[in-house]
Design a protein around this motif. Structure first.
Motif, PDB file in Angstrom:
ATOM      1  N   ILE A   1       0.838  -1.351   0.099  1.00 26.05           N
ATOM      2  CA  ILE A   1      -0.053  -0.111   0.162  1.00 26.05           C
ATOM      3  C   ILE A   1       0.835   1.164  -0.077  1.00 26.05           C
ATOM      4  CG2 ILE A   1      -1.835  -1.050   1.219  1.00 26.05           C
ATOM      5  CD1 ILE A   1      -1.178   0.063   3.890  1.00 26.05           C
ATOM      6  N   GLY A   2       2.192   1.028  -0.241  1.00 23.88           N
ATOM      7  CA  GLY A   2       2.929   2.223  -0.324  1.00 23.88           C
ATOM      8  C   GLY A   2       3.640   2.749   1.138  1.00 23.88           C
ATOM      9  N   SER A   3       3.565   2.068   2.175  1.00 26.58           N
ATOM     10  CA  SER A   3       3.760   2.666   3.320  1.00 26.58           C
ATOM     11  C   SER A   3       5.161   1.922   3.740  1.00 26.58           C
ATOM     12  CB  SER A   3       2.604   2.141   4.524  1.00 26.58           C
ATOM     13  OG  SER A   3       1.622   2.784   4.215  1.00 26.58           O
ATOM     14  N   LYS A   4       5.905   2.384   4.721  1.00 24.46           N
ATOM     15  CA  LYS A   4       6.890   1.687   5.569  1.00 24.46           C
ATOM     16  C   LYS A   4       6.550   1.011   6.596  1.00 24.46           C
ATOM     17  CE  LYS A   4      10.254   4.293   2.998  1.00 24.46           C
ATOM     18  NZ  LYS A   4      11.226   3.621   1.898  1.00 24.46           N
ATOM     19  N   ALA A   5       7.489  -0.120   6.745  1.00 28.70           N
ATOM     20  CA  ALA A   5       7.046  -1.007   7.886  1.00 28.70           C
ATOM     21  C   ALA A   5       8.221  -0.611   9.165  1.00 28.70           C
ATOM     22  CB  ALA A   5       7.092  -2.440   7.529  1.00 28.70           C
ATOM     23  N   ILE A   6       7.689  -0.338  10.237  1.00 22.85           N
ATOM     24  CA  ILE A   6       8.852  -0.046  11.270  1.00 22.85           C
ATOM     25  C   ILE A   6       8.607  -1.219  12.410  1.00 22.85           C
ATOM     26  CG2 ILE A   6       9.679   1.635  12.991  1.00 22.85           C
ATOM     27  CD1 ILE A   6      10.018   2.608  10.099  1.00 22.85           C
ATOM     28  N   TYR A   7       9.553  -2.002  12.754  1.00 21.07           N
ATOM     29  CA  TYR A   7       9.627  -2.942  13.796  1.00 21.07           C
ATOM     30  C   TYR A   7       9.740  -2.117  14.970  1.00 21.07           C
ATOM     31  CZ  TYR A   7      10.846  -6.567  16.765  1.00 21.07           C
ATOM     32  OH  TYR A   7      10.983  -7.349  17.875  1.00 21.07           O
ATOM     33  N   TYR A   8       8.693  -2.106  15.780  1.00 22.48           N
ATOM     34  CA  TYR A   8       8.989  -1.198  17.095  1.00 22.48           C
ATOM     35  C   TYR A   8       8.701  -2.402  18.372  1.00 22.48           C
ATOM     36  CZ  TYR A   8       8.316   2.290  20.578  1.00 22.48           C
ATOM     37  OH  TYR A   8       8.484   3.062  21.893  1.00 22.48           O
ATOM     38  N   SER A   9      10.333  -2.370  19.078  1.00 18.53           N
ATOM     39  CA  SER A   9      10.117  -3.405  19.897  1.00 18.53           C
ATOM     40  C   SER A   9       9.857  -3.027  21.309  1.00 18.53           C
ATOM     41  CB  SER A   9      11.680  -4.075  19.975  1.00 18.53           C
ATOM     42  OG  SER A   9      11.718  -4.807  21.016  1.00 18.53           O
ATOM     43  N   VAL A  10       9.118  -3.637  22.150  1.00 15.85           N
ATOM     44  CA  VAL A  10       8.822  -3.136  23.523  1.00 15.85           C
ATOM     45  C   VAL A  10       9.647  -3.903  24.423  1.00 15.85           C
ATOM     46  CG1 VAL A  10       6.538  -2.889  22.602  1.00 15.85           C
ATOM     47  CG2 VAL A  10       6.930  -5.113  23.806  1.00 15.85           C
ATOM     48  N   ILE A  11      10.680  -4.539  24.039  1.00 15.34           N
ATOM     49  CA  ILE A  11      11.627  -5.263  25.074  1.00 15.34           C
ATOM     50  C   ILE A  11      12.924  -5.067  24.591  1.00 15.34           C
ATOM     51  CG2 ILE A  11       9.997  -7.482  25.219  1.00 15.34           C
ATOM     52  CD1 ILE A  11      12.053  -8.921  23.348  1.00 15.34           C
ATOM     53  N   THR A  12      13.917  -5.274  25.808  1.00 13.28           N
ATOM     54  CA  THR A  12      15.320  -4.836  25.532  1.00 13.28           C
ATOM     55  C   THR A  12      15.832  -5.278  24.116  1.00 13.28           C
ATOM     56  OG1 THR A  12      17.375  -5.032  26.557  1.00 13.28           O
ATOM     57  CG2 THR A  12      16.013  -6.803  27.019  1.00 13.28           C
TER      58      THR A  12
ATOM     59  N   TYR B   1      11.015 -13.674  35.245  1.00 16.94           N
ATOM     60  CA  TYR B   1      10.521 -15.078  34.863  1.00 16.94           C
ATOM     61  C   TYR B   1      10.505 -15.405  33.163  1.00 16.94           C
ATOM     62  CZ  TYR B   1       8.493 -15.229  39.503  1.00 16.94           C
ATOM     63  OH  TYR B   1       8.122 -15.550  40.857  1.00 16.94           O
ATOM     64  N   LEU B   2      10.583 -14.639  32.631  1.00 23.63           N
ATOM     65  CA  LEU B   2      10.482 -15.047  31.058  1.00 23.63           C
ATOM     66  C   LEU B   2      11.997 -14.288  30.596  1.00 23.63           C
ATOM     67  CD1 LEU B   2       6.985 -13.726  29.899  1.00 23.63           C
ATOM     68  CD2 LEU B   2       7.698 -15.945  30.645  1.00 23.63           C
ATOM     69  N   GLY B   3      12.265 -15.093  29.420  1.00 23.22           N
ATOM     70  CA  GLY B   3      13.579 -14.768  28.587  1.00 23.22           C
ATOM     71  C   GLY B   3      14.007 -13.503  28.542  1.00 23.22           C
ATOM     72  N   ASP B   4      13.314 -12.505  27.989  1.00 24.05           N
ATOM     73  CA  ASP B   4      13.607 -11.022  27.745  1.00 24.05           C
ATOM     74  C   ASP B   4      13.862 -10.628  29.328  1.00 24.05           C
ATOM     75  OD1 ASP B   4      10.645 -11.366  27.850  1.00 24.05           O
ATOM     76  OD2 ASP B   4      10.871  -9.080  28.126  1.00 24.05           O
ATOM     77  N   GLN B   5      13.052 -10.793  30.114  1.00 17.74           N
ATOM     78  CA  GLN B   5      13.171 -10.238  31.640  1.00 17.74           C
ATOM     79  C   GLN B   5      14.361 -10.689  32.177  1.00 17.74           C
ATOM     80  OE1 GLN B   5       9.501 -11.905  33.588  1.00 17.74           O
ATOM     81  NE2 GLN B   5       8.409 -10.836  32.219  1.00 17.74           N
ATOM     82  N   ILE B   6      14.928 -12.013  31.994  1.00 18.46           N
ATOM     83  CA  ILE B   6      16.065 -12.344  32.686  1.00 18.46           C
ATOM     84  C   ILE B   6      17.275 -11.651  32.003  1.00 18.46           C
ATOM     85  CG2 ILE B   6      17.874 -14.324  32.226  1.00 18.46           C
ATOM     86  CD1 ILE B   6      15.175 -16.364  32.267  1.00 18.46           C
TER      87      ILE B   6
END
Length: 435
Positions: free
Chosen positions: A107-118, A350-355
Protein backbone atom coordinates in the motif's frame (compact mmCIF):
# COMPACT_ATOMS: atom_id res chain seq x y z
CA UNK A 1 10.80 25.68 13.80
CA UNK A 2 12.67 22.35 13.64
CA UNK A 3 12.13 19.92 10.80
CA UNK A 4 10.63 17.37 13.23
CA UNK A 5 7.83 19.79 14.05
CA UNK A 6 7.16 21.18 10.56
CA UNK A 7 6.61 18.12 8.33
CA UNK A 8 3.68 16.14 9.70
CA UNK A 9 3.58 12.36 9.47
CA UNK A 10 0.76 9.82 9.51
CA UNK A 11 1.67 6.79 11.61
CA UNK A 12 -0.39 3.61 12.11
CA UNK A 13 0.16 1.41 15.17
CA UNK A 14 -0.52 -2.35 15.26
CA UNK A 15 1.00 -3.93 18.40
CA UNK A 16 0.67 -7.52 19.57
CA UNK A 17 -2.50 -8.01 21.62
CA UNK A 18 -0.93 -7.76 25.07
CA UNK A 19 -1.08 -4.79 27.43
CA UNK A 20 2.70 -4.86 27.83
CA UNK A 21 2.87 -4.17 24.07
CA UNK A 22 -0.21 -1.94 23.66
CA UNK A 23 0.80 0.48 26.44
CA UNK A 24 4.26 1.46 25.06
CA UNK A 25 2.72 1.95 21.60
CA UNK A 26 0.09 4.17 23.21
CA UNK A 27 2.71 6.27 25.03
CA UNK A 28 4.64 6.83 21.79
CA UNK A 29 1.38 7.62 19.97
CA UNK A 30 0.51 10.30 22.54
CA UNK A 31 3.92 11.92 22.13
CA UNK A 32 3.67 11.91 18.34
CA UNK A 33 0.12 13.33 18.47
CA UNK A 34 1.26 16.10 20.85
CA UNK A 35 3.75 17.14 18.18
CA UNK A 36 0.95 17.41 15.60
CA UNK A 37 1.47 14.08 13.83
CA UNK A 38 -1.52 11.92 12.90
CA UNK A 39 -1.78 8.53 14.59
CA UNK A 40 -4.13 5.64 13.71
CA UNK A 41 -4.19 2.93 16.41
CA UNK A 42 -5.50 -0.54 15.58
CA UNK A 43 -6.85 -2.53 18.56
CA UNK A 44 -9.33 -5.36 19.22
CA UNK A 45 -12.76 -3.82 19.89
CA UNK A 46 -12.90 -5.10 23.45
CA UNK A 47 -9.51 -3.62 24.30
CA UNK A 48 -10.66 -0.10 23.53
CA UNK A 49 -12.88 0.28 26.58
CA UNK A 50 -10.40 0.54 29.45
CA UNK A 51 -8.25 -0.33 27.42
CA UNK A 52 -9.95 -3.55 28.75
CA UNK A 53 -10.73 -6.65 26.66
CA UNK A 54 -12.78 -9.77 26.85
CA UNK A 55 -10.38 -12.55 25.88
CA UNK A 56 -8.62 -10.41 23.33
CA UNK A 57 -5.22 -9.76 24.87
CA UNK A 58 -2.45 -11.96 26.26
CA UNK A 59 -3.29 -11.14 29.91
CA UNK A 60 -6.69 -12.82 29.40
CA UNK A 61 -5.28 -16.04 27.97
CA UNK A 62 -3.08 -18.55 29.88
CA UNK A 63 0.42 -18.71 28.37
CA UNK A 64 0.07 -22.33 27.11
CA UNK A 65 -2.87 -21.13 24.99
CA UNK A 66 -1.10 -18.09 23.51
CA UNK A 67 -0.77 -20.01 20.26
CA UNK A 68 -4.54 -19.65 19.80
CA UNK A 69 -4.31 -15.89 20.37
CA UNK A 70 -1.44 -15.82 17.88
CA UNK A 71 -3.56 -17.60 15.26
CA UNK A 72 -6.44 -15.16 15.88
CA UNK A 73 -3.99 -12.25 15.65
CA UNK A 74 -2.74 -13.45 12.25
CA UNK A 75 -6.31 -13.96 11.05
CA UNK A 76 -6.93 -10.21 11.40
CA UNK A 77 -4.65 -9.67 8.38
CA UNK A 78 -7.46 -9.11 5.85
CA UNK A 79 -9.29 -6.65 8.12
CA UNK A 80 -6.04 -4.82 8.89
CA UNK A 81 -5.21 -4.63 5.17
CA UNK A 82 -8.64 -3.15 4.39
CA UNK A 83 -8.25 -0.49 7.09
CA UNK A 84 -4.65 0.43 6.23
CA UNK A 85 -5.33 0.48 2.47
CA UNK A 86 -7.90 3.16 3.18
CA UNK A 87 -5.69 5.12 5.59
CA UNK A 88 -2.44 4.87 3.58
CA UNK A 89 -0.18 5.96 6.47
CA UNK A 90 3.45 6.95 5.95
CA UNK A 91 4.57 4.37 8.52
CA UNK A 92 3.14 1.25 10.13
CA UNK A 93 4.62 0.32 13.52
CA UNK A 94 4.35 -3.40 14.36
CA UNK A 95 6.06 -6.16 16.33
CA UNK A 96 4.56 -9.70 16.10
CA UNK A 97 2.75 -9.36 12.73
CA UNK A 98 5.59 -10.61 10.53
CA UNK A 99 3.24 -10.28 7.52
CA UNK A 100 3.07 -6.50 8.05
CA UNK A 101 6.13 -5.46 5.97
CA UNK A 102 4.73 -7.06 2.78
CA UNK A 103 1.31 -5.52 3.46
CA UNK A 104 2.86 -2.10 4.14
CA UNK A 105 4.91 -2.14 0.94
CA UNK A 106 1.84 -3.17 -1.06
CA UNK A 107 0.00 0.00 0.00
CA UNK A 108 3.06 2.27 -0.24
CA UNK A 109 3.88 2.52 3.49
CA UNK A 110 7.11 1.91 5.40
CA UNK A 111 7.14 -0.88 8.02
CA UNK A 112 8.86 -0.06 11.33
CA UNK A 113 9.55 -2.94 13.71
CA UNK A 114 8.97 -1.27 17.10
CA UNK A 115 10.17 -3.48 19.94
CA UNK A 116 8.80 -3.27 23.47
CA UNK A 117 11.56 -5.45 24.98
CA UNK A 118 15.26 -4.86 25.55
CA UNK A 119 17.55 -4.78 22.48
CA UNK A 120 19.74 -7.26 24.36
CA UNK A 121 17.09 -9.92 23.75
CA UNK A 122 16.90 -9.06 20.04
CA UNK A 123 20.66 -9.28 19.62
CA UNK A 124 20.82 -12.97 20.50
CA UNK A 125 20.92 -15.90 18.12
CA UNK A 126 19.26 -19.26 18.75
CA UNK A 127 21.48 -22.17 17.72
CA UNK A 128 19.54 -24.43 15.36
CA UNK A 129 21.61 -27.63 15.45
CA UNK A 130 21.33 -28.37 19.15
CA UNK A 131 18.42 -30.03 20.87
CA UNK A 132 16.63 -27.73 23.28
CA UNK A 133 17.36 -30.04 26.23
CA UNK A 134 21.10 -29.79 25.50
CA UNK A 135 21.11 -25.98 25.46
CA UNK A 136 21.61 -23.45 28.19
CA UNK A 137 20.82 -19.77 28.11
CA UNK A 138 24.55 -19.23 27.55
CA UNK A 139 24.04 -20.76 24.08
CA UNK A 140 21.97 -17.72 23.17
CA UNK A 141 24.89 -15.44 23.91
CA UNK A 142 26.59 -15.37 20.53
CA UNK A 143 27.39 -11.71 20.08
CA UNK A 144 30.70 -11.20 18.26
CA UNK A 145 33.82 -9.97 20.07
CA UNK A 146 33.70 -6.30 20.98
CA UNK A 147 30.07 -6.34 22.12
CA UNK A 148 29.13 -6.83 25.78
CA UNK A 149 27.39 -10.15 26.25
CA UNK A 150 25.59 -10.38 29.60
CA UNK A 151 26.37 -13.67 31.27
CA UNK A 152 23.47 -15.86 32.31
CA UNK A 153 24.29 -17.54 35.57
CA UNK A 154 21.09 -19.21 36.61
CA UNK A 155 21.57 -22.11 38.97
CA UNK A 156 18.36 -23.80 37.85
CA UNK A 157 18.67 -25.89 34.67
CA UNK A 158 14.93 -26.62 34.75
CA UNK A 159 14.18 -22.90 34.82
CA UNK A 160 16.57 -22.29 31.90
CA UNK A 161 14.87 -24.96 29.76
CA UNK A 162 11.43 -23.54 30.55
CA UNK A 163 12.50 -20.09 29.37
CA UNK A 164 14.15 -21.42 26.22
CA UNK A 165 10.92 -23.18 25.30
CA UNK A 166 9.08 -19.87 25.46
CA UNK A 167 11.08 -18.43 22.57
CA UNK A 168 12.36 -21.51 20.72
CA UNK A 169 9.31 -23.79 20.48
CA UNK A 170 6.40 -23.58 18.07
CA UNK A 171 3.26 -22.11 19.62
CA UNK A 172 1.07 -23.98 17.14
CA UNK A 173 1.39 -21.39 14.39
CA UNK A 174 4.17 -23.12 12.47
CA UNK A 175 6.95 -20.98 13.92
CA UNK A 176 8.55 -20.00 17.22
CA UNK A 177 8.42 -16.54 18.80
CA UNK A 178 12.12 -16.24 17.94
CA UNK A 179 11.49 -16.87 14.22
CA UNK A 180 8.48 -14.54 14.21
CA UNK A 181 10.45 -11.67 15.75
CA UNK A 182 13.61 -12.24 13.72
CA UNK A 183 11.61 -12.37 10.46
CA UNK A 184 9.87 -9.13 11.43
CA UNK A 185 13.24 -7.44 11.88
CA UNK A 186 14.62 -8.83 8.61
CA UNK A 187 11.69 -7.65 6.48
CA UNK A 188 11.13 -4.27 8.15
CA UNK A 189 12.35 -1.00 6.66
CA UNK A 190 13.82 0.04 10.02
CA UNK A 191 13.85 -1.05 13.64
CA UNK A 192 12.95 1.15 16.60
CA UNK A 193 13.63 0.65 20.30
CA UNK A 194 12.37 2.48 23.39
CA UNK A 195 15.76 3.01 24.95
CA UNK A 196 18.65 5.43 25.32
CA UNK A 197 21.98 4.83 23.63
CA UNK A 198 23.58 5.63 26.99
CA UNK A 199 22.03 2.45 28.46
CA UNK A 200 21.90 -0.09 25.63
CA UNK A 201 23.98 1.50 22.87
CA UNK A 202 26.28 -1.46 22.09
CA UNK A 203 23.31 -3.78 21.46
CA UNK A 204 21.61 -1.21 19.22
CA UNK A 205 24.88 -0.74 17.30
CA UNK A 206 25.16 -4.50 16.84
CA UNK A 207 21.59 -4.78 15.49
CA UNK A 208 22.17 -1.88 13.09
CA UNK A 209 25.24 -3.62 11.71
CA UNK A 210 23.87 -7.18 11.76
CA UNK A 211 20.59 -6.36 9.96
CA UNK A 212 22.12 -3.60 7.80
CA UNK A 213 19.25 -1.20 8.36
CA UNK A 214 18.45 1.88 10.43
CA UNK A 215 17.95 1.47 14.18
CA UNK A 216 15.97 4.38 15.62
CA UNK A 217 15.68 5.15 19.34
CA UNK A 218 12.64 6.81 20.90
CA UNK A 219 13.93 6.88 24.46
CA UNK A 220 11.87 5.09 27.18
CA UNK A 221 8.82 7.35 26.51
CA UNK A 222 7.35 6.99 29.99
CA UNK A 223 4.11 8.89 30.65
CA UNK A 224 4.21 12.17 32.55
CA UNK A 225 3.04 11.82 36.17
CA UNK A 226 3.42 15.44 37.31
CA UNK A 227 -0.25 16.27 36.79
CA UNK A 228 -1.50 13.11 38.53
CA UNK A 229 -1.71 12.56 42.27
CA UNK A 230 -1.52 9.24 44.05
CA UNK A 231 -4.94 8.16 45.36
CA UNK A 232 -5.54 8.70 49.06
CA UNK A 233 -5.91 4.98 49.80
CA UNK A 234 -2.22 4.55 48.89
CA UNK A 235 -0.85 7.76 50.41
CA UNK A 236 -2.74 7.29 53.69
CA UNK A 237 -1.11 3.89 54.14
CA UNK A 238 2.37 4.77 52.86
CA UNK A 239 2.60 7.87 55.06
CA UNK A 240 2.66 5.60 58.13
CA UNK A 241 6.26 4.69 57.36
CA UNK A 242 9.61 6.46 57.40
CA UNK A 243 11.26 7.66 54.20
CA UNK A 244 12.81 4.90 52.09
CA UNK A 245 11.68 1.99 54.27
CA UNK A 246 8.81 0.35 52.34
CA UNK A 247 9.48 -2.56 49.94
CA UNK A 248 7.23 -2.47 46.86
CA UNK A 249 6.72 -5.53 44.65
CA UNK A 250 4.87 -6.08 41.34
CA UNK A 251 5.35 -8.72 38.64
CA UNK A 252 3.16 -7.41 35.81
CA UNK A 253 -0.18 -8.66 34.52
CA UNK A 254 1.02 -11.86 32.82
CA UNK A 255 3.05 -13.47 35.62
CA UNK A 256 0.58 -15.68 37.52
CA UNK A 257 2.29 -17.62 40.28
CA UNK A 258 1.37 -21.03 41.61
CA UNK A 259 -0.18 -20.84 45.09
CA UNK A 260 2.80 -22.44 46.87
CA UNK A 261 5.34 -20.06 45.29
CA UNK A 262 3.04 -17.10 45.96
CA UNK A 263 2.83 -18.07 49.65
CA UNK A 264 6.60 -18.55 49.87
CA UNK A 265 7.21 -15.05 48.48
CA UNK A 266 4.79 -13.51 50.99
CA UNK A 267 6.67 -15.26 53.79
CA UNK A 268 9.88 -13.84 52.32
CA UNK A 269 8.50 -10.30 52.59
CA UNK A 270 7.46 -11.02 56.16
CA UNK A 271 10.94 -12.37 56.91
CA UNK A 272 12.77 -9.26 55.67
CA UNK A 273 11.17 -7.27 58.53
CA UNK A 274 10.55 -4.19 56.35
CA UNK A 275 7.09 -2.72 55.69
CA UNK A 276 5.89 -3.92 52.28
CA UNK A 277 3.31 -3.26 49.58
CA UNK A 278 2.92 -6.25 47.28
CA UNK A 279 0.78 -6.09 44.11
CA UNK A 280 0.51 -9.54 42.52
CA UNK A 281 -2.11 -11.33 40.43
CA UNK A 282 -4.34 -13.83 42.24
CA UNK A 283 -2.54 -17.21 42.01
CA UNK A 284 -3.78 -20.00 39.75
CA UNK A 285 -6.74 -21.88 41.22
CA UNK A 286 -7.69 -19.17 43.75
CA UNK A 287 -10.83 -17.03 43.55
CA UNK A 288 -9.38 -14.16 45.60
CA UNK A 289 -5.90 -13.07 46.61
CA UNK A 290 -6.80 -13.39 50.32
CA UNK A 291 -7.70 -17.04 49.78
CA UNK A 292 -4.06 -17.68 48.80
CA UNK A 293 -2.49 -16.15 51.93
CA UNK A 294 -0.48 -18.48 54.18
CA UNK A 295 -2.32 -19.43 57.38
CA UNK A 296 -2.16 -16.61 59.91
CA UNK A 297 -0.26 -14.35 57.50
CA UNK A 298 -2.67 -11.42 57.45
CA UNK A 299 -2.70 -11.08 61.24
CA UNK A 300 1.07 -11.53 61.53
CA UNK A 301 1.86 -8.59 59.19
CA UNK A 302 -1.04 -6.35 60.18
CA UNK A 303 -0.02 -2.71 60.04
CA UNK A 304 3.19 -3.25 58.07
CA UNK A 305 2.21 -5.42 55.09
CA UNK A 306 -0.40 -4.89 52.36
CA UNK A 307 -0.97 -7.48 49.61
CA UNK A 308 -3.16 -6.14 46.79
CA UNK A 309 -4.59 -8.19 43.94
CA UNK A 310 -5.58 -5.44 41.49
CA UNK A 311 -3.97 -2.87 39.22
CA UNK A 312 -1.75 -0.29 40.94
CA UNK A 313 -0.42 3.11 39.76
CA UNK A 314 3.18 1.88 39.80
CA UNK A 315 4.97 5.02 38.62
CA UNK A 316 3.27 7.16 41.27
CA UNK A 317 3.91 4.57 43.99
CA UNK A 318 7.62 4.40 43.12
CA UNK A 319 7.79 8.18 43.45
CA UNK A 320 6.38 8.15 47.00
CA UNK A 321 9.12 9.04 49.52
CA UNK A 322 8.28 6.06 51.78
CA UNK A 323 9.17 3.53 49.06
CA UNK A 324 12.80 2.40 49.36
CA UNK A 325 12.98 -0.79 47.30
CA UNK A 326 11.38 -2.10 44.09
CA UNK A 327 11.14 -5.89 43.72
CA UNK A 328 10.48 -6.27 39.99
CA UNK A 329 10.05 -8.99 37.37
CA UNK A 330 12.14 -6.79 35.03
CA UNK A 331 9.48 -6.37 32.40
CA UNK A 332 10.88 -3.64 30.16
CA UNK A 333 8.48 -0.89 31.28
CA UNK A 334 9.00 -1.77 34.94
CA UNK A 335 12.75 -1.83 34.38
CA UNK A 336 12.70 1.78 33.14
CA UNK A 337 10.32 2.90 35.89
CA UNK A 338 12.70 1.41 38.48
CA UNK A 339 15.71 3.11 36.85
CA UNK A 340 13.93 6.48 36.93
CA UNK A 341 13.04 6.04 40.62
CA UNK A 342 15.25 6.54 43.69
CA UNK A 343 14.55 2.99 44.92
CA UNK A 344 16.94 0.12 45.42
CA UNK A 345 16.18 -2.61 42.85
CA UNK A 346 15.75 -6.36 43.39
CA UNK A 347 15.21 -8.47 40.24
CA UNK A 348 12.97 -11.56 40.07
CA UNK A 349 12.78 -12.29 36.30
CA UNK A 350 10.45 -14.96 34.89
CA UNK A 351 10.60 -14.84 31.06
CA UNK A 352 13.58 -14.81 28.68
CA UNK A 353 13.65 -11.08 27.93
CA UNK A 354 13.15 -10.32 31.64
CA UNK A 355 16.17 -12.46 32.50
CA UNK A 356 18.26 -10.45 30.04
CA UNK A 357 16.87 -7.18 31.42
CA UNK A 358 17.91 -8.34 34.89
CA UNK A 359 21.41 -9.19 33.56
CA UNK A 360 21.66 -5.70 32.10
CA UNK A 361 20.80 -4.07 35.43
CA UNK A 362 22.80 -6.44 37.65
CA UNK A 363 25.95 -7.06 35.59
CA UNK A 364 26.31 -4.26 33.02
CA UNK A 365 24.82 -1.28 34.86
CA UNK A 366 25.43 -2.67 38.38
CA UNK A 367 22.35 -0.94 39.78
CA UNK A 368 20.47 -3.97 41.15
CA UNK A 369 20.72 -7.42 42.74
CA UNK A 370 18.94 -10.60 41.68
CA UNK A 371 17.16 -13.16 43.83
CA UNK A 372 18.81 -16.58 43.59
CA UNK A 373 16.69 -19.55 42.52
CA UNK A 374 17.09 -23.15 43.64
CA UNK A 375 17.88 -26.04 41.26
CA UNK A 376 14.23 -26.50 40.27
CA UNK A 377 13.62 -22.75 39.77
CA UNK A 378 11.99 -22.31 43.19
CA UNK A 379 12.49 -19.03 45.05
CA UNK A 380 12.73 -19.59 48.80
CA UNK A 381 11.57 -17.09 51.41
CA UNK A 382 15.14 -16.96 52.69
CA UNK A 383 16.52 -16.14 49.23
CA UNK A 384 14.01 -13.32 48.66
CA UNK A 385 14.54 -11.90 52.14
CA UNK A 386 18.34 -12.07 51.76
CA UNK A 387 18.25 -10.10 48.48
CA UNK A 388 15.98 -7.40 49.95
CA UNK A 389 18.07 -7.05 53.12
CA UNK A 390 21.27 -6.84 51.03
CA UNK A 391 20.09 -3.59 49.39
CA UNK A 392 18.14 -2.15 52.34
CA UNK A 393 20.85 -2.54 54.98
CA UNK A 394 22.63 0.83 55.09
CA UNK A 395 25.87 -0.84 56.24
CA UNK A 396 25.87 -3.33 53.34
CA UNK A 397 28.64 -2.85 50.77
CA UNK A 398 26.42 -4.02 47.90
CA UNK A 399 23.66 -1.63 49.02
CA UNK A 400 26.07 1.31 48.82
CA UNK A 401 27.43 0.24 45.44
CA UNK A 402 24.09 -0.21 43.65
CA UNK A 403 22.68 2.97 45.25
CA UNK A 404 25.66 5.01 44.02
CA UNK A 405 25.54 3.53 40.49
CA UNK A 406 21.77 3.94 40.28
CA UNK A 407 21.88 7.58 41.41
CA UNK A 408 24.63 8.36 38.90
CA UNK A 409 22.74 6.69 36.04
CA UNK A 410 19.44 8.33 36.99
CA UNK A 411 21.08 11.76 36.96
CA UNK A 412 22.25 11.14 33.40
CA UNK A 413 18.91 9.71 32.23
CA UNK A 414 16.86 12.55 33.69
CA UNK A 415 19.03 15.40 32.41
CA UNK A 416 16.88 18.26 31.17
CA UNK A 417 15.38 17.78 27.72
CA UNK A 418 16.95 14.37 27.10
CA UNK A 419 13.69 12.54 26.29
CA UNK A 420 12.53 15.47 24.13
CA UNK A 421 15.77 15.42 22.13
CA UNK A 422 15.45 11.70 21.52
CA UNK A 423 11.89 12.05 20.26
CA UNK A 424 12.78 14.99 18.01
CA UNK A 425 15.71 13.05 16.52
CA UNK A 426 13.48 9.97 16.14
CA UNK A 427 10.89 11.96 14.15
CA UNK A 428 13.62 13.53 11.98
CA UNK A 429 14.99 10.05 11.25
CA UNK A 430 11.52 8.84 10.27
CA UNK A 431 11.19 11.77 7.86
CA UNK A 432 14.59 10.87 6.45
CA UNK A 433 13.24 7.41 5.53
CA UNK A 434 10.63 9.07 3.30
CA UNK A 435 13.17 11.06 1.28
Amino acid sequence: MSNSRSTKLHVAMFPWFAFGHITPYLHLSNNLAERGHRVSFLLPKGAQAKITPGAETASDVPFPLHGHLCIAFDQTQDQVQTILSSLKPDFIFFDFSLWMPALAHQIGSKAIYYSVITPVAQALKVPTKQKLEDMTLEDFMQLPPGYPSPSVRIKSKAFEIAQLKVVAEDLGTGMSIYVRITSSMIWSDAMAFRTYHEVEGPYCDYLRKHYAKPVLLTGPVLPETLATKLDEKWTNWLCNFKQGTVVYCAFGSQNKLQKDQFQELLLGFKLCRQPFLVALSTPDGCATIEEAFPEGFQESVKGRGWVYGGWVPQTLILEHPSIGCSVTHCGYGSMWESLFSDCQIVCVPYLGDQILGARLMVEELKVAVEVEREDNGWISKESLSKAIISVMDKDSEIAGLVKYNHAKLKEELTSEGMQERYLDTFIQNLQGLLD
